[in-house]
Design a protein around this motif. Structure first.
Motif, PDB file in Angstrom:
ATOM      1  N   UNK A 202       0.876  -1.171   0.000  1.00 59.82           N
ATOM      2  CA  UNK A 202       0.000   0.000   0.000  1.00 59.82           C
ATOM      3  C   UNK A 202       0.912   1.220   0.000  1.00 59.82           C
ATOM      4  N   UNK A 203       0.727   2.098  -0.984  1.00 65.75           N
ATOM      5  CA  UNK A 203       1.574   3.294  -1.039  1.00 65.75           C
ATOM      6  C   UNK A 203       0.719   4.543  -1.010  1.00 65.75           C
ATOM      7  N   UNK A 204       1.110   5.476  -0.116  1.00 68.81           N
ATOM      8  CA  UNK A 204       0.435   6.775  -0.061  1.00 68.81           C
ATOM      9  C   UNK A 204       1.025   7.648  -1.156  1.00 68.81           C
ATOM     10  N   UNK A 205       0.188   8.210  -2.043  1.00 71.81           N
ATOM     11  CA  UNK A 205       0.789   9.066  -3.070  1.00 71.81           C
ATOM     12  C   UNK A 205       0.275  10.497  -3.083  1.00 71.81           C
ATOM     13  N   UNK A 206      -0.684  10.826  -2.213  1.00 75.56           N
ATOM     14  CA  UNK A 206      -1.099  12.238  -2.166  1.00 75.56           C
ATOM     15  C   UNK A 206      -1.817  12.520  -0.857  1.00 75.56           C
ATOM     16  N   UNK A 207      -1.557  13.716  -0.340  1.00 73.90           N
ATOM     17  CA  UNK A 207      -2.334  14.203   0.796  1.00 73.90           C
ATOM     18  C   UNK A 207      -2.859  15.569   0.401  1.00 73.90           C
ATOM     19  N   UNK A 208      -4.125  15.838   0.696  1.00 72.30           N
ATOM     20  CA  UNK A 208      -4.709  17.106   0.267  1.00 72.30           C
ATOM     21  C   UNK A 208      -5.664  17.600   1.334  1.00 72.30           C
ATOM     22  N   UNK A 209      -5.551  18.892   1.634  1.00 71.75           N
ATOM     23  CA  UNK A 209      -6.552  19.532   2.485  1.00 71.75           C
ATOM     24  C   UNK A 209      -7.009  20.767   1.746  1.00 71.75           C
ATOM     25  N   UNK A 210      -8.323  20.988   1.692  1.00 67.05           N
ATOM     26  CA  UNK A 210      -8.786  22.177   0.977  1.00 67.05           C
ATOM     27  C   UNK A 210     -10.211  22.512   1.377  1.00 67.05           C
ATOM     28  N   UNK A 211     -10.583  23.725   1.027  1.00 67.07           N
ATOM     29  CA  UNK A 211     -11.917  24.219   1.408  1.00 67.07           C
ATOM     30  C   UNK A 211     -13.003  23.306   0.889  1.00 67.07           C
ATOM     31  N   UNK A 212     -12.806  22.786  -0.355  1.00 70.70           N
ATOM     32  CA  UNK A 212     -13.866  21.981  -0.953  1.00 70.70           C
ATOM     33  C   UNK A 212     -14.152  20.695  -0.185  1.00 70.70           C
ATOM     34  N   UNK A 213     -13.178  20.269   0.691  1.00 71.87           N
ATOM     35  CA  UNK A 213     -13.416  19.061   1.495  1.00 71.87           C
ATOM     36  C   UNK A 213     -14.180  19.371   2.769  1.00 71.87           C
ATOM     37  N   UNK A 214     -14.215  20.630   3.128  1.00 72.46           N
ATOM     38  CA  UNK A 214     -14.855  21.007   4.384  1.00 72.46           C
ATOM     39  C   UNK A 214     -13.837  21.037   5.506  1.00 72.46           C
ATOM     40  N   UNK A 215     -14.160  21.718   6.611  1.00 69.15           N
ATOM     41  CA  UNK A 215     -13.205  21.879   7.703  1.00 69.15           C
ATOM     42  C   UNK A 215     -12.943  20.557   8.412  1.00 69.15           C
TER      43      UNK A 215
END
Lengths: 338, 802
Positions: free
Chosen positions: B744-757
């Motif tokens: 299992x490989x992690x290839x992206x982490x994202x935080x943004x307004x569109x995901x909600x707080x």
């Protein structure tokens, strides 16, 4: 179909390929001659109608057609690409700073310990180690140091509670090693030592030594000289020689101080050797019979030599370091130069 | 020790240059540390007196001096020395004189003014390297006096260092014996015949020695009608060349004879002695003495004093007292020539902080047979130079003299130890040149009687050393160096440590080296609770170095601080070193440790390096570095457990576990500690025991065959709460997946307004493979559905499939 015809087709193909103006034209020609529905498969197909006697020769000719044309396609392709590269990648800048994770470095003292150990390893020595905290027995008594010798003074040696001390010399390892093994013994002991010296440009209360010991049935002062000579050449350069001056140490008899001829000036005199042509490098000698006795060896049956030198001093000489304190200051801009 | 050569030549002949002599002495064990030439002057150079000084019209730094040099006229000299003064007397080189520095003085213009001679500095005269100004001469010298007369006759002084085993060489005669052996000549011993006068000495004085162990011998002679005055010039010159100040003829003679033969002597004014007699004893409680240096000293019972019938006169072998010494009105001298136990003198001298020429010699050991010779020699000189008469005989109190030692040297043994061959005759004759008496010699053994002054020769090895150093170490025969393998000897631990250092350097770390001792304060910053178990120096040299380090990290952080303070923007360091702790039994133990310290954008390359580093990133670097190191060191079953250390930022510390055993820690440095060095950015640290890290260095853990069938990949982005950790994702996925899940490989982490707080998206690639055949798309989809369902339910997470 005969050989002449095939050779004619080869010449024609090569000439057309040489004239291909761009990639598209080249690809067209490749398909025309080598493609699945091109000329070569058709000719191969025709080979089955040729008389058996002519088959081998014609087969060879067709093979040559294939290799020559394939090579010509490749060659023309490379030529076309070379011509167009600057236009395709106008922003390429070979002069930008390179990118790769850094490489670390070993401390100059470690480098010298590794270098000297490597020379002695090649001569059959193995590296041995002992504790920094020693007893008076191993640091002094077992090395034939008289009970009232100045080196035992509170002013010269760091003591710890319980009669222990910080070893003042790596020779302490010798005594421990001999106690555990019967001769022959051939070891070098690099390690940290401590003396109650006020730190200045050439003294450090915490320093390193490398010590050597060779004990066997018949080891002589002449052996010591030739082994040290070899070490001098390996470490400092093929022209470097060593010389012995008689001296006194409690743990060896005879004892000598060893100078190396100056590696900078070759012995004519310079700043490094203070105009003398020679640099004092180590103390050495034949192991004192009392030391053997304390280790449980019979001095009638074995002889041995021992030597010891300071690593910091060697580093200062070899690397041109002007102040010993730089070695323990750990400014990365200094250390990264070694 | 300083040896005036003309003096040495009085006792031994040798044909050689001073450099040749220095070379021979140095190689035979008497190291010549310097050669100094005194006196002599330069032909033509005389005393010049400066009568007047004017400014040079054309140069700021030059002056015009009018010089009287005893000639018919005054000379005008251009001078550039800063120390020239009117009325001063300096060496003056008149026209035509050639100086050792190569200049011949001519009348010539200096900046437009004629200079008629030269005032000289020491270097120009070849006297020394001194060039700070003119050589200043005593104002008493008349202008025109030749410089040679001012400086005295030429003398060469060699300074030698005598090793502690050769106290016999702390004298001119001792050194002369060495020279005689080296050049094959004989020592000329000075005459000591005395013209004695009645009455017998026993009528005039007596000696009691209360402790014959600390004072094995005490001799006293009495000299009467002594005329105290100044010593002859030749004696003063020799003493001064040897570094001893001349005082009066009696004191000078005692010093002269000490330098000559090595026997320290002391002269008492006998009339100042209560009952005129000597008692050698230990001090009584509360006794004090005013020593010659004007200091009153409290005496301790274990010390030894020379006393008269009432009071201490001198501290035995160390220094005389103020009230019993030779003075202008002395007429009767009691001459002490004694022997004291080295350890006793050394202890007293150390305790009182007093070092004298006598205590130096007694501390190293003086031949007790020398006492009588020294006494006779001094008495003879006092008779000759101070007009005295010497009473008949000598009071000599002594313990049993040591029997002459005999030592055997076997030529075969000599050959084995030195690697050179010598005939018994060669060996015997070399020994004789050292004044060892050959009792008998055969091809198997040479037996010698060792003279009393060579107490250092007690064993065969000592004699063999004598042979080597006099025969010449330069003449050792060349041998081919041989590599010798000792079966069974190996140095795997040392190799493993070298490998560890190589791995760490290969990971981009610069090795540093700190002292093994430091002050508590820095260690306390990192772990106050460790203080009771620290190993303390009993006699530290400075307050900075009082305790052995019990961890490497404090100095690691300090080193980073030093570099930061010097505007270094990034640092990646490691140190390997020993740490020390007291065990439960109170005994110290030591252990090899390794420490790593990171600061700045060390984990990035290129232009990325100019972005600030946050805690998360620094943490991942120190962790990633550890993972890389562990892999390079072949460590398996490596785990990190959250565990804060006293030095780590809360929630940013991890314990390192290898094969179930805790071996160290890694994490981020606490801000309160970092503040010490004004570090305001994250610092990543690691410390671990070195041994557990290298245990698998030579292990191959069994090989996994390469796969025979292709793998197949499925991606999934998980949208979930910020509190769900990566490790939880792995845990849930692995539990739900079939054995075909390879990685299992992690290839992206994202935080943004569109995901909600409070939400994040983490995208993973799942790789499946079977050892039995190529997986179909349908199979892979089936596996992934199992995984997704578990993730969705258990994390919980919203899933977007890729």
């Amino acid at each position: 179909m005969d050989i002449k015809e095939v050779e004619g087709l080869t010449a024609q193909a090569l000439s057309e390929l040489a004239g291909a103006a761009d990639g598209t034209a080249l690809e067209g020609l490749r398909v025309k001659y080598l493609g699945r529905n091109g000329l070569l498969p058709a000719l191969m197909q025709g080979l089955k109608d040729v008389p058996a006697a002519d088959k081998p020769a014609l087969g060879l000719a067709l093979n040559r057609f294939k290799t020559d044309v394939t090579a010509a396609v490749k060659e023309r392709k490379a030529a076309l690409e070379a011509g167009t590269r600057p236009a395709l990648e106008a922003g390429f800048d070979y002069s930008l700073p390179g990118r790769w994770p850094r490489q670390g470095r070993l401390h100059p003292i470690t480098q010298l310990i590794d270098r000297t150990s490597a020379i002695f390893r090649r001569m059959g020595f193995v590296v041995a180690d002992g504790p920094d905290i020693e007893t008076e027995y191993y640091n002094f008594d077992a090395l034939n140091t008289p009970p009232d010798h100045v080196s035992r003074d509170l002013g010269d040696t760091f003591y710890l509670p319980g009669g222990l001390l910080l070893r003042t010399q790596t020779s302490a390892v010798q005594a421990r090693y001999m106690e555990q093994r019967q001769p022959p013994v051939r070891i070098v002991c690099p390690g940290r030592c401590y003396r109650r010296d006020t730190t200045d440009a050439t003294h450090s209360a915490n320093f390193h030594q490398i010590e050597g010991l060779y004990v066997d049935a018949k080891v002589s002062l002449a052996d010591l000289k030739s082994d040290i000579d070899h070490f001098a050449r390996e470490l400092m350069g093929p022209a470097v020689k060593s010389r012995f001056r008689a001296h006194f140490f409690p743990f060896t008899e005879p004892s000598v101080e060893v100078d190396f001829s100056c590696h900078m000036c070759g012995g004519t005199g310079c700043r490094v050797c203070k105009q003398s042509g020679w640099i004092e490098i180590m103390g050495a000698g034949m192991v004192d019979p009392n030391v053997f006795q304390m280790a449980g060896y019979d001095p009638e049956n074995v002889t041995g030599y021992a030597f010891g030198m300071g690593i910091e001093r060697l580093a200062m000489i070899l690397f041109g370091i002007d102040d010993i304190r730089r070695l323990y200051e750990n400014d990365v801009r200094y250390l990264a130069q070694f | 020790m300083k040896i005036p050569l003309s003096w040495l030549k009085e006792y031994v002949d040798f044909e050689d240059t001073v450099e040749g002599l220095a070379d021979k002495l140095t190689f035979s064990g008497v190291e010549v540390e310097g050669i100094e030439r005194l006196g002599g002057g330069v032909p033509g150079v005389v005393v010049g007196e400066v009568l007047g000084i004017e400014k040079h019209p054309n140069a700021d730094k030059l002056t015009l001096c009018r010089v009287n040099f005893g000639g018919p006229a005054e000379m005008t000299v251009v001078c550039g020395a800063p120390n020239v003064a009117v009325g001063g007397k300096y060496p003056f080189a008149p026209l035509g004189v050639a100086l050792p520095c190569g200049i011949t003085i001519e009348k010539r213009k200096v900046r437009g003014v004629f200079s008629e001679g030269m005032l000289c500095a020491e270097d120009e005269l070849g006297i020394s390297d001194h060039h700070e100004g003119l050589m200043v001469l005593d104002a008493a010298w008349a202008p025109g006096t030749p410089l040679a007369e001012v400086l005295g006759p030429p003398e060469t002084v060699i300074e030698v260092e005598i090793t502690p085993n050769r106290p016999d060489c702390l004298s001119l005669l001792g050194l002369a014996r060495e020279v005689a052996a080296l050049y094959g000549t004989k020592v000329k011993v000075p005459d000591t015949t005395l013209a004695e006068s009645p009455p017998a000495v026993e009528k005039a004085t007596s000696v009691v020695v209360e402790d014959l162990t600390d004072c094995p011998r005490y001799t006293a002679r009495i000299l009467q009608d002594v005329k105290v005055g100044s010593s002859p010039d030749w004696m003063k010159r020799r003493l001064e060349a040897a570094g001893i100040r001349a005082i009066n003829n009696i004191v000078d003679i005692t010093n002269y004879v000490m330098l000559e033969c090595g026997q320290p002597l002391h002269a008492f004014d006998q009339k100042l002695l209560a009952e005129g007699r000597i008692v050698v004893r230990h001090p009584k409680p509360g006794e004090k003495i005013l020593t010659l240096d004007g200091v009153e000293r409290a005496l301790e019972p274990q010390m030894l004093v020379i006393a008269d019938a009432q009071k201490p006169l001198a501290i035995a072998g160390v220094m005389g007292g103020e009230h019993s010494g030779i003075n202008e009105s002395t007429t009767d001298v009691l001459l002490e020539s004694a022997n004291f136990r080295p350890a006793s003198v050394r202890a007293t001298s150390k305790k009182l902080g007093m070092l004298s020429d006598a205590s130096y010699r007694f501390s190293r050991g003086v031949d007790s047979e020398l006492a009588e010779f020294g006494s006779r020699r001094a008495a003879k000189l006092i008779c000759e130079l101070a007009g005295a008469k010497v009473l008949k005989g000598v009071v000599d109190v002594r313990s049993e003299p040591r029997k002459p030692q005999t030592v055997v040297c076997r030529p075969a043994r000599l050959e084995a130890l030195l690697g050179l061959s010598a005939t018994p005759e060669d060996i015997a004759s070399l020994f004789e040149s050292l004044e060892l008496k050959v009792r008998r010699h055969s091809p198997e053994a040479i037996e010698v009687e060792v003279p009393s002054f060579r107490g250092d020769l007690t064993r065969e090895a000592d004699l063999i050393e004598e042979y080597a150093r006099i025969y010449g170490l330069k003449k050792l025969p060349p041998v081919r160096p041989m590599a010798t393998i000792v079966p069974g000897a190996d140095d795997k631990p040392a190799q493993a440590q070298a490998r560890l250092r190589a791995v760490l350097a290969g990971l981009g770390l610069q090795q540093i080296m700190n002292y093994s001792f430091l002050a508590d304060r820095l260690l306390d910053l990192f772990d106050k609770d460790g203080a009771p178990a620290r190993v303390r120096l009993a006699n530290p040299l400075t307050a900075e170095h009082t305790v052995m380090r019990d961890a490497l990290l404090p100095q690691m952080a300090e080193t980073i601080g030093l570099n930061v303070s010097r505007q270094v923007s990034e640092a990646a360091f490691f140190e390997t070193g020993r740490i020390f702790r007291l065990g439960p039994d109170g005994r110290p133990s030591e252990e090899d440790h390794v420490a790593i310290g990171l600061f700045g954008p060390v984990g990035r390359t290129g232009l990325d390096r100019f972005r600030a580093v946050d805690e998360q990133e620094m943490f991942l670097w120190i962790k990633g570095l550890w993972e890389q190191a562990a892999a390079a060191l072949n460590l398996r079953a490596v785990k990190l457990r959250p565990a804060d250390r006293p030095w780590s930022a809360p929630g940013r510390g991890m314990e390192i576990v290898v094969d179930g055993a805790a071996v160290g820690w890694l994490g981020l440095l606490k801000a309160e500690i970092a503040k010490e060095w004004r570090i305001h950015e994250p610092v990543g640290l690691l410390e671990a025991g070195a041994k557990p890290l290298v245990k698998d260095i030579a292990t191959i853990h069994g090989l996994t065959p390469l796969p025979s069938y292709p793998s197949i990949r499925r991606d999934a982005a998980l949208i979930m709460g910020l509190d769900v950790r990566h490790e939880r994702v792995l845990e849930v996925a692995r539990a739900a997946a079939p054995p075909e899940l390879e990685k299992i490989e992690l290839f992206d982490i994202y935080q943004g307004k569109n995901l909600g707080p409070g939400r994040k998206s983490m995208a993973y690639a799942f790789t499946y493979r079977s050892p039995r055949g190529t997986l179909t798309d349908e199979q892979a989809n089936g596996f992934q559905q199992l995984v997704n369902a578990a993730l969705k339910a258990q994390l919980p997470a919203e899933i977007r499939e890729g």
